[in-house]
Design an enzyme around this catalytic site. Structure first.
Site, PDB file in Angstrom:
ATOM      1  CB  CYS A   1      -0.974  -0.054   1.173  1.00  0.00           C
ATOM      2  SG  CYS A   1      -2.385   1.046   1.036  1.00  0.00           S
ATOM      3  CG  HIS A   2      -0.312   4.922   1.432  1.00  0.00           C
ATOM      4  ND1 HIS A   2      -1.530   4.272   1.387  1.00  0.00           N
ATOM      5  CD2 HIS A   2      -0.507   6.121   0.827  1.00  0.00           C
ATOM      6  CE1 HIS A   2      -2.416   5.044   0.783  1.00  0.00           C
ATOM      7  NE2 HIS A   2      -1.830   6.168   0.426  1.00  0.00           N
TER       8      HIS A   2
END
Length: 178
Positions: free
Chosen positions: A106-107
């Protein structure tokens, strides 16, 4: 094998911590929660507070040499905090210098960008990191899971919680070659 899971005190996307943790433990490895502060880390389900988890080691006292691999769970706030902590960035960089497997979802690649370890690598992430990864010299792809490298020097990345099954499988495969 001891596997480090690096998180900030708050902001980790809970499922991106718990699903890989379970996969690692079920495969017979020892997951270890490493954070920038002692105590507990606060998990989140998107923007809502979820469960808390006990910290096993503080990043300032930990070394990549004590682990066989690293997992970087996402959540927006988690990697944003980690990339501003010099000890966390150095810890992440240590895994690359040692040629150990790293997985980020994800991030989480924001922390990889800050550690200057994406240059020449192909990875995926939450789509909003695309420009950051390209500006750091990496190649961004929109795929469920991306495996860059082979053997112990493997980087496994995924985009979002929906990709967790593929992410965990690819990471466990990478550990088999470590």
């Amino acid at each position: 094998m001891r596997i480090a899971f690096l998180t900030a005190p708050e902001g980790v996307e809970q499922v991106e911590l718990t699903e890989p943790w379970k996969a690692v433990a079920d495969a017979g490895h020892e997951p270890v929660l490493v954070s920038t502060e002692p105590g507990r880390v606060q998990g989140f389900d998107h923007l809502d507070k979820a469960d808390t988890f006990p910290v096993d080691e503080v990043v300032g006292d930990a070394s990549a040499d004590a682990f066989g691999a690293l997992v970087l769970p996402g959540g927006v706030a988690n990697p944003d905090f980690l990339r501003t902590d010099d000890r966390a960035v150095a810890f992440v960089k240590g895994f690359f210098e040692a040629g150990l497997p790293v997985a980020a979802i994800c991030h989480a690649p924001w922390t990889l960008v800050e550690a200057d370890v994406v240059r020449g690598r192909t990875l995926t992430s939450w789509p909003s990191l695309r420009t950051d990864i390209r500006n750091a010299g990496g190649t961004w792809v929109d795929e469920q899971v991306q495996v860059c490298g082979a053997g112990p020097n493997t980087l496994v990345t995924s985009r979002r919680p929906d990709d967790l099954k593929a992410f965990c499988g690819a990471f466990l495969d990478a550990l088999g070659g470590a």
